[in-house]
Scaffold this motif. Sequence first.
Motif, short mmCIF file in Angstrom:
data_model
loop_
_atom_site.label_atom_id
_atom_site.label_comp_id
_atom_site.label_asym_id
_atom_site.label_seq_id
_atom_site.Cartn_x
_atom_site.Cartn_y
_atom_site.Cartn_z
N GLU A 29 0.83 -1.20 0.00
CA GLU A 29 0.00 0.00 0.00
C GLU A 29 0.86 1.25 0.00
O GLU A 29 0.57 2.22 -0.72
N LEU A 30 1.93 1.25 0.77
CA LEU A 30 2.84 2.40 0.79
C LEU A 30 3.52 2.59 -0.57
O LEU A 30 3.70 3.72 -1.02
N HIS A 31 3.86 1.49 -1.21
CA HIS A 31 4.44 1.57 -2.56
C HIS A 31 3.44 2.17 -3.54
O HIS A 31 3.80 3.02 -4.37
N ARG A 32 2.18 1.74 -3.43
CA ARG A 32 1.13 2.27 -4.31
C ARG A 32 0.99 3.78 -4.15
O ARG A 32 0.84 4.52 -5.13
N VAL A 33 1.07 4.24 -2.91
CA VAL A 33 0.87 5.66 -2.63
C VAL A 33 2.12 6.48 -2.93
O VAL A 33 2.06 7.52 -3.60
N LEU A 34 3.26 6.02 -2.45
CA LEU A 34 4.48 6.83 -2.54
C LEU A 34 5.20 6.71 -3.88
O LEU A 34 5.78 7.69 -4.35
N ASP A 35 5.16 5.55 -4.48
CA ASP A 35 5.91 5.34 -5.72
C ASP A 35 5.04 5.36 -6.97
O ASP A 35 5.53 5.62 -8.07
N GLU A 36 3.74 5.08 -6.80
CA GLU A 36 2.85 5.06 -7.95
C GLU A 36 1.88 6.23 -7.97
O GLU A 36 1.07 6.34 -8.89
N ASP A 67 -6.81 7.59 5.47
CA ASP A 67 -6.29 8.31 6.63
C ASP A 67 -5.24 7.49 7.40
O ASP A 67 -4.27 8.04 7.91
N ARG A 68 -5.45 6.19 7.49
CA ARG A 68 -4.52 5.35 8.24
C ARG A 68 -3.14 5.33 7.57
O ARG A 68 -2.12 5.49 8.24
N THR A 69 -3.13 5.13 6.27
CA THR A 69 -1.86 5.11 5.54
C THR A 69 -1.19 6.47 5.61
O THR A 69 0.03 6.57 5.79
#
Length: 223
Positions: A142-149, A155-157
């Motif tokens: 999920e962090l990869h999806r948000v930060l890299d993509e 809100d949690r992430t």
Amino acid sequence: MLIAEDLLLLAFDDTEGKPVSGIENLDQAVAGALLLELTLLGKVDVTGEADGGKAGRIVVRDATPVGNTELDAALAVLDGEQGAKPQDAVARLAKDDPVDRLLSGLADRGVLRRESRKVLKLFPVTRWPAADSRHEEQLRAELHRVLDEGGEPDDRTAAVIALLVATKSVEHALPTDDPKATRKRAEQIAEGNWGGDAVRKAVDEITAAVMVAVMAAVVITTS
């Protein structure tokens, strides 16, 4: 899984069972995560002009237990610390050794393994290698999806990302091929309007307080 537990899973090396290089003062970071989660749940807030008295102080809006041992313990502490500055509240929660308790809880649930040993046959140490990495893998995806993509976080992430930014841990917890771009995206999210307008000021105050508490701990440790 608590936001604070997500933070620990990102901070600890799955094989070595200890914090990855560059990540320090986790008690302050975890204390801030507990405070932030209670804020997002509407339990804790930071006072504004409408509250009277001094603005920018911790206030418990709802002392009803959440149903989670760690959050309820933190809420009880904060109920006795009303009127404290956010950085003082973070420091107070950090005094209760939240990292050790949360790591033990993760081990009891089979997420981590508790390995006790002695260094040089004299000094006892405990390591916490991964036992079940499924949740952490989902979190990292999920962090990869948000930060890299460029995906949009919930809100949690966003809270996890904001805490990594506040503790200057983005590159250490989330190694990528382009750490500068990852850090920039993380900072954009941390500064964004996640959490909603109702708690935005409190979120800003608390993430700033985590940064202050972590830096204060660094000064004390190195002085």
